[in-house]
Design an enzyme around this catalytic site. Sequence first.
Site, PDB file in Angstrom:
ATOM      1  N   GLN A 167      62.384  22.548  71.396  1.00  0.00           N
ATOM      2  CA  GLN A 167      62.921  21.758  72.179  1.00  0.00           C
ATOM      3  C   GLN A 167      62.394  22.060  73.721  1.00  0.00           C
ATOM      4  OE1 GLN A 167      66.599  21.231  71.292  1.00  0.00           O
ATOM      5  NE2 GLN A 167      66.710  19.980  73.339  1.00  0.00           N
ATOM      6  N   ASP A 187      75.139  20.014  69.089  1.00  0.00           N
ATOM      7  CA  ASP A 187      74.158  20.228  67.779  1.00  0.00           C
ATOM      8  C   ASP A 187      74.945  20.215  66.694  1.00  0.00           C
ATOM      9  OD1 ASP A 187      71.639  20.617  67.357  1.00  0.00           O
ATOM     10  OD2 ASP A 187      72.299  21.122  65.959  1.00  0.00           O
ATOM     11  N   LYS A 233      59.767  19.045  72.787  1.00  0.00           N
ATOM     12  CA  LYS A 233      60.180  17.849  73.629  1.00  0.00           C
ATOM     13  C   LYS A 233      60.922  17.547  74.026  1.00  0.00           C
ATOM     14  CE  LYS A 233      63.411  18.021  70.023  1.00  0.00           C
ATOM     15  NZ  LYS A 233      64.897  17.373  68.746  1.00  0.00           N
ATOM     16  N   LYS A 268      68.056  26.766  73.206  1.00  0.00           N
ATOM     17  CA  LYS A 268      68.860  26.927  72.038  1.00  0.00           C
ATOM     18  C   LYS A 268      69.708  28.065  71.577  1.00  0.00           C
ATOM     19  CE  LYS A 268      69.726  22.851  69.288  1.00  0.00           C
ATOM     20  NZ  LYS A 268      69.120  22.355  69.451  1.00  0.00           N
TER      21      LYS A 268
END
Length: 448
Positions: free
Chosen positions: A109, A164, A112, A124
């Site tokens: 992440q 998610d 990204k 996360k």
Amino acid sequence: MSISQAIEKVEARYAHQPEFIQAVKEVALTIAPLYDAHPEYETLKVFERLVEPDRVICFRINWENDKGEIEVNRGWRVQFCNALGPYKGGLRFHPTVNQSVLKFLGFEQIFKNALTGLPIGGGKGGSDFDPKGKSETEIRRFCYAFMRELHHYVNKDIDVPAGDIGVGSREVSYMYAMYKNLTRESTGVITGKGVGFGGSLMRTEATGYGAVYFLESMLAAQNEDIKGKKVLVSGAGNVSLHAAEKVCMLDGIVLTVSDSKGTLYDEKGLNQEKIDWLKKQKEQSKPLAEYVDVFGGEWLAGKKPWQFKADIIIPSATQNEVDEEDAKQLVENGIRYVVEGANMPLTADAIDYIRLHHVHYAPGKAANAGGVAVSALEMSQNSVRQYKTHEQIDSRLKIIMKNIHDSAAEASEEYCQTKDGYIDYMSGANMVGFKRVADALVAYGILN
Ligand code: NDP
């Protein structure tokens, strides 16, 4: 400490975290040319610092099931790196969730989020809670209990979670309600909220649509387009069904979707009516297999979608769903493009195999960044308390996905010796994402 020494240290210290090690190696093995060109990264131990999360918060969640019994689950928030902005990344509720999985997702992440060009760091979280088979009231109680613990650590300027696997708009609404209740703040502390109470238009569609926008750029770079191309999609969740929807809108032919029970094959291809039916079916947790009674096609129990001939695959279910054997079959079946809708859906061996065979490959951190990008747009809309139209968000999403594609392609050209127009998106995306974070760390000195 060199990158290879840093990997050895991670392998020794976290031998029990295979997914995390896999994600670290995937980045490490591609950024060497950039690392070598910037000696300050090594002096300041940038890579060694980046593989250690800022902190991992672990907590207990007590909640009551419908029988009045107490259930106990584990919850985590991995605040990995906030060099570029508040920690940002989804929450996953699934029985396979553990620290290794969340650290791999949090590590991915960071890069990204950097690739989107927006001011967001990487994080996360989630729980080993299994939403399957739970009643509506059990889901609600669990979400409330989860946020009762998590709210101590998150805030619109510190850490902004989202959904998610197992966490969709229903769960986000429950968690947001508990956060508001405890803090008396109406802020953008979580993204993916319902439109009308702080959510952004297009957040639901963004990851799947964004992956297909990325695919369009990949095809354009090879002077091709999506029209008439056959596509295998895995999963039947948020990312999969929206990726399938966008492919259909652009006149591609989607032959499959799947779930944890098996694969649905429709040689006539999906269309909007079939996709709407699939969305409703999954919303009501009903079996995918019933599609065959309504629309025809074939249900392959326990099978993955990789056995069919096609041009493109968009794996969008979960990590490591395409292994080396699958990769061999894909190459044999003439697949030429792999676009990762999910996070790390290919094993390391599968990636090596398809790249060796010059299959065009877009890693998840580039191809599925559309979701977090629109989440960041939700944060900025919450801050100014003004909302953009569908068209404005969609055009921003297209621009962001094209920029990610183009910057990865440029880095591939600068640093990778590829031939015959092959673009190394994996190395390119890793280098662009890594450089943005590394340069911030260098500027900060040793803090962060
Ligand atoms: P959903 O929960 O909406 O859907 C997941 C789908 O994958 C379901 O069809 C599920 O089947 C299937 N699936 C899950 N685990 C397995 C498994 N072990 N084997 C086979 N099928 C499985 O999740 P999302 O669509 O949100 O997420 C999918 C992937 O995309 C994840 O890797 C996620 O991290 C990634 N991603 C999601 C983003 C988002 O915006 N939602 C953003 C960026 C990445 P079943 O229902 O039977 O369990």
